[in-house]
Motif scaffolding. Structure first.
Motif, mmCIF file in Angstrom:
data_model
loop_
_atom_site.group_PDB
_atom_site.id
_atom_site.type_symbol
_atom_site.label_atom_id
_atom_site.label_comp_id
_atom_site.label_asym_id
_atom_site.label_seq_id
_atom_site.Cartn_x
_atom_site.Cartn_y
_atom_site.Cartn_z
ATOM 1 N N GLY A 61 0.828 -1.193 0.000
ATOM 2 C CA GLY A 61 0.000 0.000 0.000
ATOM 3 C C GLY A 61 0.863 1.243 0.000
ATOM 4 N N SER B 194 -1.054 4.555 4.467
ATOM 5 C CA SER B 194 -2.278 3.766 4.328
ATOM 6 C C SER B 194 -2.612 2.986 5.590
ATOM 7 C CB SER B 194 -2.149 2.813 3.133
ATOM 8 O OG SER B 194 -1.026 1.983 3.307
ATOM 9 N N TYR C 66 -5.355 0.532 1.671
ATOM 10 C CA TYR C 66 -5.479 1.905 1.159
ATOM 11 C C TYR C 66 -6.457 2.652 2.040
ATOM 12 C CZ TYR C 66 -6.380 5.806 -1.986
ATOM 13 O OH TYR C 66 -6.519 7.067 -2.508
ATOM 14 N N GLN C 67 -6.002 3.767 2.581
ATOM 15 C CA GLN C 67 -6.814 4.595 3.488
ATOM 16 C C GLN C 67 -7.484 3.763 4.588
ATOM 17 O OE1 GLN C 67 -9.357 7.027 1.035
ATOM 18 N NE2 GLN C 67 -7.667 8.440 0.575
ATOM 19 N N TYR D 23 -0.268 2.403 -7.747
ATOM 20 C CA TYR D 23 -1.379 2.391 -6.808
ATOM 21 C C TYR D 23 -2.585 3.176 -7.337
ATOM 22 C CZ TYR D 23 1.533 0.158 -3.303
ATOM 23 O OH TYR D 23 2.309 -0.729 -2.626
ATOM 24 N N LYS E 21 -6.636 2.915 -6.713
ATOM 25 C CA LYS E 21 -7.469 3.991 -6.171
ATOM 26 C C LYS E 21 -8.696 4.133 -7.055
ATOM 27 C CE LYS E 21 -3.561 6.512 -4.316
ATOM 28 N NZ LYS E 21 -2.669 7.666 -4.525
ATOM 29 N N SER F 34 -10.884 1.026 -6.749
ATOM 30 C CA SER F 34 -11.672 0.889 -5.529
ATOM 31 C C SER F 34 -12.893 1.796 -5.553
ATOM 32 C CB SER F 34 -10.822 1.186 -4.286
ATOM 33 O OG SER F 34 -10.419 2.526 -4.304
#
Lengths: 249, 481
Positions: A34, A38, A220-221, A241, A245, A248
């Motif tokens: 990630g 993240s 991620y996040q 990545y 993003k 997702s």
């Protein structure tokens, strides 16, 4: 071996992990990838029992026990090992004394006698070879004056000495040149065991050329946005990545 | 962070482990101080006239001195008329074997973990045990006597070697030196005397265990060590005191004289009662320790591990008179709970090519204050002299204080003085690293503190180093979980 359910964690009021679910079976190698920020290192630290985090929700079951209920030292004694991203220096404490104390604490927990000096030295010699650790290093203070590569090798050396059930390696590849990377990876691979699970936290696919994971998860996040086999790492390397993003969303 | 503070609080709020009072009879004179009391002390000890004059001279100077107030200490008022200036175990034993010694006394030593008989057999250490003010036991005297070494109680030395006492007493610490040294000079009841003749290397570590016992009794020890040309001696002083409520004043004087090419190593482990967690009770320790390197190429080194006392006021110093002489000061000072320490050293360079080294490691915990105070003074004639000072402070938690007061005066251009200082805090990252390797927070603190102090602990004689390591851990560990 390890089940993480809906784990939500905050630090200083800011939520970092926003509902992590993860199931790890004995003998498996999981990679967690990630971008920066993240929550990868947070996950490693929370599993190892670092104090500064606030658990908002969720549970972590390790070998049938509620891991979050245990002190950091008890988790370690029960076989949870964290290979640190930035191993700290402890001036004046020789590495050899440190690891001897550590090994004997683990043994005491299991109801075993401490190792004799002879047994300990033999074990240490064996394990040092495994990671090609300069034999002088163990006479120096813990991590003091070690190069970046030496610090990481020293982490794997400790892992070899302690033979954990669950090893969490936090960005073990950062700061390593290609030779050191291979040595560290060889060490990790040599420690592969049907009863030992490994979580490899990394930025880059590069490490996974050497340590081949059974599963790759993208964080991620604060959430795992994608899980798949080892091919996911290659795809990430290729597309970056940003691809995820967008994916997702 | 909060959790860390909590653990540190628990770890550092531990009770003194050596608190007990032994119960053997003391013979005391009434409280208070005047010339008559001094005459009584001197008469009780059957002293020659020069000793009485020494005491009276000191007393008269003391009367005119104010109590020093420059240290970074809060000292409660001390009523010097409310102190008993002389007490001694009722029978002054002269035993041949340990079997004849008061069993209570042996028990006391056993509680402290220093059984005399074991030391006698195993360690080969001659022990001059001082309980209250009179020496009770001296061992290995014969072995030492063969080499011409004198190691005995101060009173005995006054009787048997008055010429040596007359020649050297007050040479390093004159009666007028300071308030507490003057008081000691007036009223000291006993202590130790050590004399190493020319060319003799003392074959064993010499040690003295001090203990404070009788209630309300001030303790005034006097130690004098004389090393003749080309001689060597290593002297150990270690102490613990029983727990009690009222404050106890202690004002000792230690003098060392080193002649040509002589070397004296003086090591101390001090663990007097520091008071309870609330800061009640504890020993007030006002000590004057000074060595003179009188001879060329002579060397005096002070090594101290200070963990005890409610108040510590102590500056073991070296006067480097002889050309090429060397002074060393190595110190670990721990303060916990409400303890206060103002300690350090003075290095006075007088001779040419003189060298001094200062290593000071302060460790503060609880709500204590720990100050280093040091003077490095290089006189104009002390050409090509060198000093290196390193003063480190380690803080445990955020409610304690560390302070450094270095004074440097250099009187010529060919000398070099260096001073380094650091302040650090035991990091939560260090503790977490240890925890993650299965080591408890308590053990981690012990380990980190011992690592920090290692440079100094390494200077201690072997058997003392082990004791000191345990002591450091005990002073800071305790009641976790």
């Amino acid at each position: 071996m390890l089940t993480i359910k809906n784990l939500r964690v905050a630090i200083e009021g800011k939520e970092i992990l926003k509902g992590i679910n993860l199931e790890i079976k004995a003998g498996e190698v999981h990679a967690i990838m990630g971008p920066n920020g993240s929550g990868k290192s947070t996950l490693g630290n929370v599993l190892a029992g670092k104090e500064e985090y606030e658990i908002l929700d969720g549970e972590v079951i390790y070998e049938g026990q509620d891991l979050l209920d245990l002190s950091a030292e008890d988790r370690a004694r029960m076989g949870v090992f964290l290979g640190f991203q930035y191993p700290v220096e402890i001036p004046g404490v020789p590495m050899v004394n440190f690891i001897k104390t550590s090994v004997n604490e683990m043994r005491k927990f299991k109801g075993l006698e401490p190792l004799t000096a002879g047994e300990f030295l033999k074990l240490m010699r064996e394990k040092k070879e495994l990671v090609h650790l300069d034999s002088q290093l163990t006479n120096r203070s813990v991590n003091e004056g070690f190069s970046g590569g030496e610090k990481k090798k020293n982490e794997i050396f400790q892992m070899a000495m302690l033979e954990p059930k669950l090893a969490i390696l936090d960005e073990t590849d950062s700061g390593l040149d290609i030779d050191a990377l291979r040595i560290v990876s060889d060490g990790v691979n040599a420690l592969k065991h049907p009863e030992r699970s490994t979580i490899v936290i990394t930025h880059y696919q590069r490490l996974l050329d050497y340590i081949v994971p059974d599963f790759v998860h993208v964080l991620y996040q604060g959430q795992i946005v994608k899980s798949a086999g080892k091919e996911l790492a290659l795809e990430l390397e290729e597309k970056g990545y940003d691809w995820l993003k967008n994916h997702s969303l | 962070m909060e959790e860390q503070d909590k653990i540190l609080h628990e770890v550092t709020s531990q009770e003194y482990k050596f608190g007990f009072v032994s119960d053997f009879e003391s013979e005391s004179i009434p409280k208070g101080l005047n010339e008559d009391v001094i005459r009584v002390i001197s008469a009780k000890k059957n002293e020659p006239e020069f000793m009485l004059q020494f005491r009276l001279d000191a007393y008269r100077k003391w009367l005119e001195m104010p109590m020093p107030d420059w240290a970074y200490l809060k000292i409660p008022p001390i009523d010097f008329q409310d102190i008993i200036y002389y007490s001694a175990p009722k029978t002054k034993p002269q035993y041949e074997s340990l079997d004849e010694v008061d069993p209570d006394l042996i028990e006391t030593f056993n509680k402290l973990g220093i059984p005399l008989e074991e030391q006698k057999v195993l360690a080969g250490v001659a022990v001059d045990a001082v309980i209250d003010s009179v020496s009770v036991k001296t061992t290995f005297k014969e072995t030492l006597a063969e080499k011409g070494i004198i190691f005995c109680s101060f009173s005995e030395a006054v009787q048997e070697h008055p010429d040596l006492i007359k020649k050297y007493l007050g040479m390093a610490v004159p009666t007028s030196d300071n308030f507490f040294a003057a008081l000691n000079s007036a009223v000291f009841s006993d202590g130790s005397f050590c004399y190493i003749p020319k060319g003799v290397r003392c074959p064993m570590e010499l040690s003295t265990y001090f203990r404070i016992n009788a209630a309300g009794t001030g303790q005034f020890e006097r130690t004098l060590i004389v090393a003749e040309d080309e001689s060597y001696v290593s002297y150990l002083e270690g102490c613990t005191a029983p727990m009690r409520d009222e404050n106890q004043l202690h004002a000792a004087v230690v003098e060392i004289i080193a002649l040509d090419r002589a070397e004296v190593k003086y090591s101390t482990v001090q663990n007097w009662y520091p008071g309870n967690k609330e800061g009640k009770g504890g020993v007030y320790n006002f000590v004057t320790k000074r060595g003179i390197c009188r001879g060329v190429s002579s060397k005096i080194s002070w090594t101290q591990v200070e963990t005890g006392s409610a108040i510590t006021w102590k500056y073991p110093s070296c006067i480097l008179m002889g050309d090429n002489s060397v002074g060393e000061f190595n110190s670990v000072a721990v303060t916990n709970n409400h303890q206060q320490a103002d300690t350090g050293t003075k290095m006075v360079h007088i001779g040419k090519n003189t060298k001094s080294t200062i290593i000071s490691k302060g460790i503060s915990a609880g709500v204590s204050n720990n100050a280093y105070r040091g003077l490095v003074k290089v006189l104009p004639g002390a050409v090509n002299s060198r000093n290196f000072s390193q003063c480190d402070s380690l803080l445990l938690g955020s409610t304690c204080g560390a302070h450094t007061f270095p004074y440097i005066e250099v009187g010529n251009k060919s000398s070099v003085v260096e001073h380094e200082a650091t302040t650090s805090k035991i990091g939560e990252d260090q503790i977490f690293y240890c925890n993650q390797r299965g080591i408890s927070t308590e053990d981690a603190i012990g380990m980190i503190v011992n690592g920090y102090a290692k440079e100094v602990l390494n200077k201690l004689p072997m058997e003392f180093a082990v004791e000191a390591q345990k002591l450091l851990a005990i002073s800071l560990e305790g009641s976790v979980g």
